[in-house]
Design an enzyme around this catalytic site. Structure first.
Site, PDB file in Angstrom:
ATOM      1  N   LYS A  57     -12.307   8.766 -16.767  1.00  0.00           N
ATOM      2  CA  LYS A  57     -11.447   9.460 -17.731  1.00  0.00           C
ATOM      3  C   LYS A  57     -10.684   8.453 -18.602  1.00  0.00           C
ATOM      4  O   LYS A  57     -10.532   7.273 -18.271  1.00  0.00           O
ATOM      5  CB  LYS A  57     -10.466  10.367 -16.980  1.00  0.00           C
ATOM      6  CG  LYS A  57     -11.149  11.578 -16.297  1.00  0.00           C
ATOM      7  CD  LYS A  57     -11.196  12.772 -17.223  1.00  0.00           C
ATOM      8  CE  LYS A  57     -11.951  13.948 -16.627  1.00  0.00           C
ATOM      9  NZ  LYS A  57     -11.086  14.970 -16.067  1.00  0.00           N
ATOM     10  N   ARG A 110     -14.808  14.589  -8.158  1.00  0.00           N
ATOM     11  CA  ARG A 110     -15.875  14.786  -9.155  1.00  0.00           C
ATOM     12  C   ARG A 110     -16.160  13.432  -9.800  1.00  0.00           C
ATOM     13  O   ARG A 110     -15.315  12.888 -10.522  1.00  0.00           O
ATOM     14  CB  ARG A 110     -15.415  15.815 -10.192  1.00  0.00           C
ATOM     15  CG  ARG A 110     -16.457  16.201 -11.234  1.00  0.00           C
ATOM     16  CD  ARG A 110     -15.881  17.284 -12.142  1.00  0.00           C
ATOM     17  NE  ARG A 110     -16.837  17.800 -13.109  1.00  0.00           N
ATOM     18  CZ  ARG A 110     -17.017  17.299 -14.333  1.00  0.00           C
ATOM     19  NH1 ARG A 110     -16.305  16.245 -14.736  1.00  0.00           N
ATOM     20  NH2 ARG A 110     -17.894  17.845 -15.152  1.00  0.00           N
TER      21      ARG A 110
END
Length: 301
Positions: free
Chosen positions: A231, A265
């Site tokens: 991210k 994830r």
């Protein structure tokens, strides 16, 4: 003795063909996006055969769960529902024929969810926190599990300069409210998972705060998912491009696990499996693969 972590109200979950005891187990969710403009792989798995092979490869490398997406979260024009269905359903069908791995579909559209579940999906991963009220009904009418994620914007719309008085308090309140909403629409609580939504309508300082206080997310009492892989909060923290964020992603995932995350994830499956299994062993959830060092009369250096 294992570590003391926030308790779960329904720790044992049967999801599809697999059963997880989240009181002492971490599930690894791999990411496969069938989009031409995906956040991480930039369309490398857009072709159907490449998407299916990526799913099978992730399962072979130890992923418990494959999350298949047909539309990115980032702002952009709406994708016709028929096209999203055409992207994700064939991947679900092909993977279901070959593997008992848990299959989730990353969608915010109830119609897509219904088709995905009919094709064999076990989980719907809604990154908009049930923006479409029909989503809860689609899940309630099945045996599927629903992931409720915190975000603020309507699907695929810009939300400039998000502001919070206390980001974690507001995320926790949102997730509690949306979980109660899902239950009121017929989804059993034991089929709910929560995700604080790292980077989703949050800046880097917000996402770092969510990570630092992930135990407060876990204290909701439902299995908590940490979607931290590659991210932008990791890239901005480390001054790292997407291709250089593996170490930061693993560090963030491991920290979230120690604070109560029960699903992570991740894009890099092999490395993530090793990091998660090592963390499980440290927490007392998993035994070593073997014991040899200092276990006999003579030990190799």
């Amino acid at each position: 003795m294992s570590a003391c972590l926030p308790p779960l109200r329904h720790p044992v979950r049967t999801i599809g063909a697999r059963t997880f005891d989240f009181s002492r187990q971490i599930a690894i969710m791999a990411v496969v996006n069938r989009t031409p403009d995906s956040f991480y792989d930039r369309g490398a798995t857009f072709a159907l055969d490449q998407a299916v092979q990526a799913c099978l490869a992730a399962a072979a490398r130890g992923a418990d769960w494959i999350d298949i997406g047909g539309v990115p979260f980032k702002p952009g024009p709406p994708l016709p529902v028929e096209e999203e269905i055409a992207r994700v359903v064939p991947v679900v069908e092909a993977l279901r024929r070959e593997s008992d791995v848990v299959i989730s579909v990353d969608t915010f559209d109830a119609e897509v969810a219904r088709h995905a579940i009919a094709a064999g999906a076990d989980v719907i991963n809604d990154t908009t926190g049930i923006h479409d009220p029909g989503m809860a009904g689609a899940v309630a009418d099945s045996d599927a599990t629903l992931v409720i994620t915190h975000s603020l914007a309507a699907p695929r719309t810009v939300y400039p300069r998000p502001q919070y008085d206390d980001v974690v308090d507001e995320v926790v309140s949102f997730l509690r409210d949306r979980a109660a909403f899902a239950v009121s629409l017929g989804v059993p609580e034991e089929r709910l998972i929560v995700d604080p939504g790292h980077d989703l309508n949050k800046n880097t300082l917000h996402s770092l705060e969510v990570t630092r206080r992930f135990d407060e997310i876990a204290a909701i009492g439902l299995p908590a998912l940490a979607a931290v892989s590659n991210k932008d909060f990791i890239g901005e923290t480390l001054d790292a491009e997407r291709s250089e964020r593996l170490e930061g992603s693993l560090a963030a995932a491991v920290f979230c696990i120690t604070q109560g995350a029960r699903i992570v994830r991740m894009h890099n499956v092999r490395e993530s499996v090793a990091a998660v299994h090592m963390t499980e062993a440290i927490l007392g959830f998993r035994q070593p693969a073997y014991l040899k060092h200092n276990m006999g009369d003579f030990n190799e250096e």
